[in-house]
Design a protein around this motif. Structure first.
Motif, PDB file in Angstrom:
ATOM      1  N   GLU A 458      16.504 -23.052  16.097  1.00  0.00           N
ATOM      2  CA  GLU A 458      17.330 -23.623  17.161  1.00  0.00           C
ATOM      3  C   GLU A 458      16.495 -24.462  18.123  1.00  0.00           C
ATOM      4  OE1 GLU A 458      19.155 -20.267  18.930  1.00  0.00           O
ATOM      5  OE2 GLU A 458      20.481 -19.845  17.220  1.00  0.00           O
ATOM      6  N   ALA A 459      15.253 -24.009  18.400  1.00  0.00           N
ATOM      7  CA  ALA A 459      14.388 -24.760  19.310  1.00  0.00           C
ATOM      8  C   ALA A 459      13.928 -26.072  18.692  1.00  0.00           C
ATOM      9  CB  ALA A 459      13.179 -23.912  19.695  1.00  0.00           C
ATOM     10  N   ALA A 460      13.866 -26.121  17.358  1.00  0.00           N
ATOM     11  CA  ALA A 460      13.394 -27.339  16.688  1.00  0.00           C
ATOM     12  C   ALA A 460      14.278 -28.537  17.009  1.00  0.00           C
ATOM     13  CB  ALA A 460      13.341 -27.105  15.177  1.00  0.00           C
ATOM     14  N   ALA A 461      15.586 -28.290  17.191  1.00  0.00           N
ATOM     15  CA  ALA A 461      16.501 -29.398  17.503  1.00  0.00           C
ATOM     16  C   ALA A 461      16.179 -30.022  18.857  1.00  0.00           C
ATOM     17  CB  ALA A 461      17.939 -28.897  17.476  1.00  0.00           C
ATOM     18  N   VAL A 462      15.680 -29.216  19.799  1.00  0.00           N
ATOM     19  CA  VAL A 462      15.348 -29.722  21.135  1.00  0.00           C
ATOM     20  C   VAL A 462      13.942 -30.326  21.159  1.00  0.00           C
ATOM     21  CG1 VAL A 462      15.097 -29.075  23.563  1.00  0.00           C
ATOM     22  CG2 VAL A 462      16.865 -27.995  22.158  1.00  0.00           C
ATOM     23  N   LEU A 463      13.014 -29.678  20.441  1.00  0.00           N
ATOM     24  CA  LEU A 463      11.622 -30.137  20.447  1.00  0.00           C
ATOM     25  C   LEU A 463      11.429 -31.425  19.657  1.00  0.00           C
ATOM     26  CD1 LEU A 463       9.931 -26.671  19.884  1.00  0.00           C
ATOM     27  CD2 LEU A 463       9.649 -28.083  21.928  1.00  0.00           C
ATOM     28  N   GLY A 464      12.196 -31.586  18.601  1.00  0.00           N
ATOM     29  CA  GLY A 464      11.987 -32.727  17.719  1.00  0.00           C
ATOM     30  C   GLY A 464      11.045 -32.392  16.580  1.00  0.00           C
ATOM     31  N   PHE A 465      10.545 -31.183  16.528  1.00  0.00           N
ATOM     32  CA  PHE A 465       9.690 -30.716  15.434  1.00  0.00           C
ATOM     33  C   PHE A 465       9.861 -29.203  15.338  1.00  0.00           C
ATOM     34  CE2 PHE A 465       7.170 -30.679  19.302  1.00  0.00           C
ATOM     35  CZ  PHE A 465       6.612 -29.413  19.298  1.00  0.00           C
ATOM     36  N   THR A 466       9.419 -28.629  14.221  1.00  0.00           N
ATOM     37  CA  THR A 466       9.536 -27.182  14.022  1.00  0.00           C
ATOM     38  C   THR A 466       8.215 -26.509  14.368  1.00  0.00           C
ATOM     39  OG1 THR A 466      11.137 -27.511  12.243  1.00  0.00           O
ATOM     40  CG2 THR A 466      10.050 -25.362  12.365  1.00  0.00           C
ATOM     41  N   PRO A 467       8.183 -25.613  15.349  1.00  0.00           N
ATOM     42  CA  PRO A 467       6.943 -24.918  15.691  1.00  0.00           C
ATOM     43  C   PRO A 467       6.474 -24.020  14.545  1.00  0.00           C
ATOM     44  CG  PRO A 467       8.629 -24.652  17.400  1.00  0.00           C
ATOM     45  CD  PRO A 467       9.305 -25.215  16.205  1.00  0.00           C
ATOM     46  N   ALA A 468       5.170 -23.853  14.445  1.00  0.00           N
ATOM     47  CA  ALA A 468       4.624 -22.902  13.482  1.00  0.00           C
ATOM     48  C   ALA A 468       4.895 -21.486  13.977  1.00  0.00           C
ATOM     49  CB  ALA A 468       3.124 -23.138  13.315  1.00  0.00           C
ATOM     50  N   LEU A 469       5.120 -20.566  13.041  1.00  0.00           N
ATOM     51  CA  LEU A 469       5.453 -19.189  13.406  1.00  0.00           C
ATOM     52  C   LEU A 469       4.642 -18.226  12.555  1.00  0.00           C
ATOM     53  CD1 LEU A 469       7.216 -17.017  14.804  1.00  0.00           C
ATOM     54  CD2 LEU A 469       8.885 -17.338  12.947  1.00  0.00           C
ATOM     55  N   SER A 470       4.031 -17.257  13.211  1.00  0.00           N
ATOM     56  CA  SER A 470       3.364 -16.177  12.491  1.00  0.00           C
ATOM     57  C   SER A 470       3.798 -14.856  13.111  1.00  0.00           C
ATOM     58  CB  SER A 470       1.844 -16.334  12.558  1.00  0.00           C
ATOM     59  OG  SER A 470       1.393 -16.213  13.899  1.00  0.00           O
ATOM     60  N   MET A 471       4.027 -13.863  12.264  1.00  0.00           N
ATOM     61  CA  MET A 471       4.436 -12.538  12.727  1.00  0.00           C
ATOM     62  C   MET A 471       3.579 -11.497  12.016  1.00  0.00           C
ATOM     63  SD  MET A 471       8.598 -12.876  13.033  1.00  0.00           S
ATOM     64  CE  MET A 471       8.831 -13.830  11.529  1.00  0.00           C
ATOM     65  N   GLU A 472       3.174 -10.477  12.755  1.00  0.00           N
ATOM     66  CA  GLU A 472       2.259  -9.480  12.208  1.00  0.00           C
ATOM     67  C   GLU A 472       2.663  -8.102  12.709  1.00  0.00           C
ATOM     68  OE1 GLU A 472      -2.483  -8.363  12.544  1.00  0.00           O
ATOM     69  OE2 GLU A 472      -1.835 -10.425  12.889  1.00  0.00           O
ATOM     70  N   GLY A 473       2.592  -7.132  11.813  1.00  0.00           N
ATOM     71  CA  GLY A 473       2.909  -5.764  12.188  1.00  0.00           C
ATOM     72  C   GLY A 473       4.324  -5.376  11.859  1.00  0.00           C
ATOM     73  N   LEU A 474       4.670  -4.120  12.197  1.00  0.00           N
ATOM     74  CA  LEU A 474       5.996  -3.576  11.910  1.00  0.00           C
ATOM     75  C   LEU A 474       6.978  -3.988  13.010  1.00  0.00           C
ATOM     76  CD1 LEU A 474       4.914  -0.026  10.720  1.00  0.00           C
ATOM     77  CD2 LEU A 474       5.289  -2.073   9.344  1.00  0.00           C
ATOM     78  N   ILE A 475       7.265  -5.280  13.026  1.00  0.00           N
ATOM     79  CA  ILE A 475       8.082  -5.842  14.114  1.00  0.00           C
ATOM     80  C   ILE A 475       9.502  -5.294  14.092  1.00  0.00           C
ATOM     81  CG2 ILE A 475       9.076  -7.992  14.990  1.00  0.00           C
ATOM     82  CD1 ILE A 475       6.537  -9.396  14.032  1.00  0.00           C
ATOM     83  N   ASP A 476      10.078  -5.145  12.906  1.00  0.00           N
ATOM     84  CA  ASP A 476      11.479  -4.719  12.815  1.00  0.00           C
ATOM     85  C   ASP A 476      11.660  -3.222  13.040  1.00  0.00           C
ATOM     86  OD1 ASP A 476      12.475  -7.246  12.362  1.00  0.00           O
ATOM     87  OD2 ASP A 476      12.287  -7.103  10.182  1.00  0.00           O
ATOM     88  N   THR A 477      10.588  -2.452  12.922  1.00  0.00           N
ATOM     89  CA  THR A 477      10.732  -1.000  13.055  1.00  0.00           C
ATOM     90  C   THR A 477      10.125  -0.445  14.328  1.00  0.00           C
ATOM     91  OG1 THR A 477       8.717  -0.712  11.730  1.00  0.00           O
ATOM     92  CG2 THR A 477      10.827  -0.660  10.561  1.00  0.00           C
TER      93      THR A 477
END
Length: 577
Positions: A458-477
């Motif tokens: 959703e933010a990419a539409a405002v920024l004009g580009f797609t930010p890089a994303l990294s996720m680490e660890g048991l984020i969902d739990t």
């Protein structure tokens, strides 16, 4: 005359008697010839109406033949509807201009209604003298003599023939009544044949449409395209002015996903909270199919009735069963048009079954695609774990073992940095593997990992580009629900600040759950922090962190690097009181 009975020569009495006999014979011959001509005309009329199979043409031919047979100036055929009023009225002898001046066609009051209430032949010398006479509207031509007979199709009264103004100023007689009654019998047979032919033709069109829909379903045509084609065919075959297809949503709401024809804008993209007060509810209560004569005033339709302004006859059919309702299909005609006949709407139930099948197949295809996607995720996760991580781990061990053989300080430092990078890469891959294997259950809310990806998109539409994303660890739990909501708000607000102030062409977002702490980092390569102040919105982010017992800091990136680094850090467990 002599005693023997002979006429005296020169007497004129016998010749006069003979002339009278000859004149009477001539009259009788003229009557016979007239009767023969009338019978020939009746036979021709019967054959004429019997040759046609198109119902509107049959009705027009009947009234035209009746006018000629009884030598009337005006004639009409009235078709009786289910409400015992005139559903159709076909006049002959009145021009289109005069019809327009007279106004609305009669509905079945006065003398016309008398024949509906009492379906028997009726002859009148003067229309206005009958107790049921209502008089005539403005611009209506004067009418005095009248002859009306009912038309029966089997045991049912289909309509009536009305003839007025016998030419020559005379009254209709018994012979006129007999001729017209005979024509009415032939008309009933012709109407029944035309109806049967029309039903067969309608059935063939519905079968052809169903066959086309089945072919489209088997060929894998997209669901919406199939449903739109079905709605277009149903609208065309049933002679409707508008067709609507409402899809039942997950919470029971009705969504006007497909609308075609006149007045479509009033129904497009409409969302109704449920079926209550709609034609769908009435159809459900009537075994899945209902026909109404005037949808704009029907007492069962109470929700957004203004959408039906200008429409009259309507039919609604449910798609699916009461236990598994998928939607509802509606067809409507403009006000003043005939109601939907049983033969026109009877095949709709089976046709709606095709629509239910289309929706079911679309759901099954979606489920199959999801299963295929999840299988691909499992395979990729397995390959990453069994191949990529092991090779990276082995490379890291090799570099570590080689480090003790390196004497140059800078080379040793670079090797150590490479080993650290490999460790970070392994962590990222492991987090990715966890995300690939964490299958979202159907119908349940999305978890933080998926919602973060959505926030980035959703933010990419405002920024004009797609930010890089990294996720680490048991984020969902490991991340509590209240903290997860704050994370999404922080990511959204931080990227909004980047879009408003940083003038950046690149940004990165990192979400890490490790050692009992959740850290959200947002970096950009923009113009950096403004001198002598803080960006708007950062105070909100700091307050969110403090509320959860955490901290938030903003600083310029490392030496020689443009941009800003925002770090938002909170404990995964609430602080002890």
């Amino acid at each position: 005359m002599s005693a023997g009975g002979r006429y005296v020569q020169g007497s004129g009495v016998p010749r006069l008697r003979l002339d009278e006999l000859l004149d009477e014979l001539q009259v009788r011959m003229d009557e016979v010839r007239g009767t023969r001509d009338r019978l020939n005309g009746l036979l021709e009329a019967v054959m004429s109406v019997g040759r046609e199979l198109d119902l509107p043409q049959v009705l027009r031919g009947i009234v035209e033949a009746a006018v000629v047979l009884v030598d009337a100036e005006y004639g009409a055929l009235g078709v009786i509807g289910d409400d015992q009023k005139l559903a159709q009225f076909l006049p002959v002898g009145i021009s289109e201009e005069l019809r327009a001046q007279i106004g609305d066609l009669p509905s079945g009051h006065g003398i016309l209604g008398e024949l509906i209430r009492h379906p028997e032949a009726l002859r009148l010398s003067e229309l206005s003298e009958h107790p049921a006479s209502y008089g005539f509207p403005a611009h209506h031509p004067p009418m005095h003599s009248f002859l009306g007979v009912p038309i029966r199709v089997r045991e049912d009264v289909f309509g009536n023939l009305y003839l007025t103004e016998k030419r020559g100023g005379t009254d209709f007689d018994e012979e006129d009544e007999a001729v017209l009654s005979t024509l009415a019998v032939a008309a009933g047979i012709a109407i029944e044949n035309a109806r049967l032919f029309e039903e067969v033709r309608l059935r063939e069109r519905w079968l052809a449409a169903s066959s086309d829909i089945t072919s489209a379903l088997l060929s894998g045509t997209p669901r919406d395209e199939v449903l739109e084609g079905m709605l277009e065919r149903a609208k065309d075959i049933a002679g409707a002015d508008m067709g609507i297809f409402y899809i039942l949503g997950p919470t029971g709401e009705l969504r006007g996903s497909l609308v075609l024809g006149e007045g479509a804008e009033a129904h497009r993209d409409i969302i109704l909270p449920g079926t209550e007060g709609t034609l769908a509810e009435a159809a459900l209560a009537n075994d899945g199919l209902i026909t109404v004569t005037d949808v704009a005033t029907d007492e069962r339709v109470t929700v957004q009735t203004e959408r039906w302004t200008g429409f009259g006859p309507a039919v609604a059919v449910t798609v699916g069963t009461k236990e598994k309702l998928s939607g509802v299909m509606m067809l409507a005609r403009r006000h003043g048009r005939p109601v939907f006949a049983p033969a026109e709407v009877a095949p709709l139930a089976g046709f709606a079954g095709q629509a239910a099948l289309a929706l079911e197949l679309a759901d099954r295809r979606h489920d199959a695609e999801q299963m295929s996607l999840l299988e691909d995720h499992d395979r990729i996760a397995r390959d990453l774990h069994d191949l990529a991580i092991q090779r990276l781990f082995a490379t890291g061990m090799t570099l570590q073992s080689a480090q003790r053989f390196v004497d140059h300080p800078q080379a040793s430092e670079r090797l150590a940095r490479a080993v650290d990078d490999l460790d970070a890469t392994i962590k990222i891959i492991r987090s990715t593997i966890f995300g690939l294997r964490e299958h979202e259950a159907a119908g349940k809310p999305l978890k933080l990992r998926s919602r973060t990806v959505q926030a980035i998109d959703e933010a990419a539409a405002v920024l004009g580009f797609t930010p890089a994303l990294s996720m680490e660890g048991l984020i969902d739990t490991d991340v509590p629900a209240n903290v997860a909501e704050e994370v999404l708000a922080v990511v959204g607000e931080a990227l909004t600040n980047v879009a408003r102030h940083a003038r950046a062409a690149r940004a990165e977002v990192s979400v890490v759950a490790a050692n009992g702490t959740l850290t959200v980092t947002v970096t950009d390569e923009g113009i950096g922090l403004p001198d002598g102040g803080r960006r708007s919105g950062l105070r909100n982010l700091a307050e969110r962190a403090e509320k959860l017992g955490g901290t938030m800091g903003v600083a310029a990136r490392g030496a020689g690097e443009r941009g800003t680094r925002l770090e938002w850090r909170v404990p995964l467990k609430p602080p002890s009181p």
